[in-house]
Design a protein around this motif. Structure first.
Motif, PDB file in Angstrom:
ATOM      1  N   THR A  23       3.950  27.042 -92.895  1.00 52.62           N
ATOM      2  CA  THR A  23       5.063  28.445 -92.343  1.00 52.62           C
ATOM      3  C   THR A  23       4.544  29.257 -90.945  1.00 52.62           C
ATOM      4  O   THR A  23       5.211  29.369 -90.134  1.00 52.62           O
ATOM      5  N   LEU A  24       3.603  30.098 -91.459  1.00 54.13           N
ATOM      6  CA  LEU A  24       3.070  30.499 -91.049  1.00 54.13           C
ATOM      7  C   LEU A  24       2.425  30.202 -89.105  1.00 54.13           C
ATOM      8  O   LEU A  24       3.010  30.867 -88.732  1.00 54.13           O
ATOM      9  N   SER A  25       2.037  29.015 -89.722  1.00 55.99           N
ATOM     10  CA  SER A  25       1.592  28.426 -87.946  1.00 55.99           C
ATOM     11  C   SER A  25       2.748  28.007 -87.545  1.00 55.99           C
ATOM     12  O   SER A  25       2.249  28.549 -86.559  1.00 55.99           O
ATOM     13  N   ILE A  26       3.922  27.836 -87.531  1.00 57.20           N
ATOM     14  CA  ILE A  26       4.562  27.980 -87.226  1.00 57.20           C
ATOM     15  C   ILE A  26       5.363  28.801 -86.059  1.00 57.20           C
ATOM     16  O   ILE A  26       5.299  28.762 -85.048  1.00 57.20           O
ATOM     17  N   LEU A  27       5.285  30.007 -87.264  1.00 57.65           N
ATOM     18  CA  LEU A  27       5.786  31.316 -86.930  1.00 57.65           C
ATOM     19  C   LEU A  27       5.483  32.252 -86.050  1.00 57.65           C
ATOM     20  O   LEU A  27       5.256  33.146 -85.697  1.00 57.65           O
ATOM     21  N   LYS A  28       3.341  31.335 -85.698  1.00 56.80           N
ATOM     22  CA  LYS A  28       2.126  32.102 -85.164  1.00 56.80           C
ATOM     23  C   LYS A  28       2.992  32.152 -83.417  1.00 56.80           C
ATOM     24  O   LYS A  28       3.281  31.281 -83.135  1.00 56.80           O
ATOM     25  N   GLY A  29       2.924  33.867 -83.214  1.00 51.29           N
ATOM     26  CA  GLY A  29       3.460  33.843 -81.584  1.00 51.29           C
ATOM     27  C   GLY A  29       3.708  35.050 -82.380  1.00 51.29           C
ATOM     28  O   GLY A  29       4.636  35.536 -82.500  1.00 51.29           O
ATOM     29  N   LYS A  30       3.785  35.842 -81.186  1.00 49.89           N
ATOM     30  CA  LYS A  30       4.487  37.504 -81.158  1.00 49.89           C
ATOM     31  C   LYS A  30       5.753  37.007 -81.283  1.00 49.89           C
ATOM     32  O   LYS A  30       6.461  38.518 -81.833  1.00 49.89           O
ATOM     33  N   TRP A  31       6.563  36.211 -79.851  1.00 47.76           N
ATOM     34  CA  TRP A  31       7.976  36.311 -80.136  1.00 47.76           C
ATOM     35  C   TRP A  31       8.401  35.462 -80.711  1.00 47.76           C
ATOM     36  O   TRP A  31       9.964  35.338 -80.569  1.00 47.76           O
ATOM     37  N   LYS A  32       8.256  34.705 -81.545  1.00 43.33           N
ATOM     38  CA  LYS A  32       8.478  32.999 -82.508  1.00 43.33           C
ATOM     39  C   LYS A  32       9.897  33.496 -83.619  1.00 43.33           C
ATOM     40  O   LYS A  32      10.576  33.282 -83.338  1.00 43.33           O
ATOM     41  N   GLY A  33       9.335  35.201 -83.757  1.00 46.14           N
ATOM     42  CA  GLY A  33      10.738  35.626 -84.986  1.00 46.14           C
ATOM     43  C   GLY A  33      11.894  35.890 -84.109  1.00 46.14           C
ATOM     44  O   GLY A  33      13.114  36.013 -84.646  1.00 46.14           O
ATOM     45  N   ILE A  34      11.664  36.742 -83.397  1.00 48.11           N
ATOM     46  CA  ILE A  34      12.771  37.165 -82.362  1.00 48.11           C
ATOM     47  C   ILE A  34      13.588  35.994 -81.537  1.00 48.11           C
ATOM     48  O   ILE A  34      14.881  36.114 -81.736  1.00 48.11           O
TER      49      ILE A  34
END
Length: 122
Positions: free
Chosen positions: A24-35
């Motif tokens: 999960t953390l790997s998929i969300l890794k990136g400054k803008w992915k959550g946004i």
């Protein structure tokens, strides 16, 4: 899911239990992915509209983050071959299932920031 997710075949039981968390953390890794996921949870959006909604993101980084999310099965890229070509991004079913995680992270982050502000005032 690409090469970004670590393989845990020879790891300890503890690491294997953490594997879904690391995935999960790997998929969300990136400054803008959550946004990006948060915006797309409300509606499908064209590239330029998405860029406008995220001040500070460059076209290159937005393209890269969207491509990674698409490769991971989180974002769908729908192309209409019209003139001009219309490209719209939306969440896949996997992406929609990830949104509560993003919301949980937002809520936790808000509480964390609020508690640290209280500590700074004392």
């Amino acid at each position: 899911m690409g090469n970004r997710v670590t393989k845990f075949e020879v790891c300890s039981i503890e690491v294997k239990k953490a594997c879904p968390i690391e995935t999960t953390l790997s998929i969300l890794k990136g400054k803008w992915k959550g946004i990006i996921i948060s915006i797309l949870s409300e509606q499908a959006v064209r590239f330029n509209e998405l860029k406008r909604l995220i001040p500070g993101i460059t076209q290159r980084i937005l393209t890269l983050q969207l491509k990674e999310l698409e490769e991971d099965g989180i974002v769908n890229r729908d192309v209409e071959y019209t003139v001009p070509r219309k490209v719209e991004y939306s969440l896949t079913e996997q992406g929609k299932a990830l949104f509560p995680v993003i919301e949980g992270m937002r809520n936790w982050g808000t509480r964390y920031l609020d508690s640290n502000i209280d500590l700074d005032l004392n």
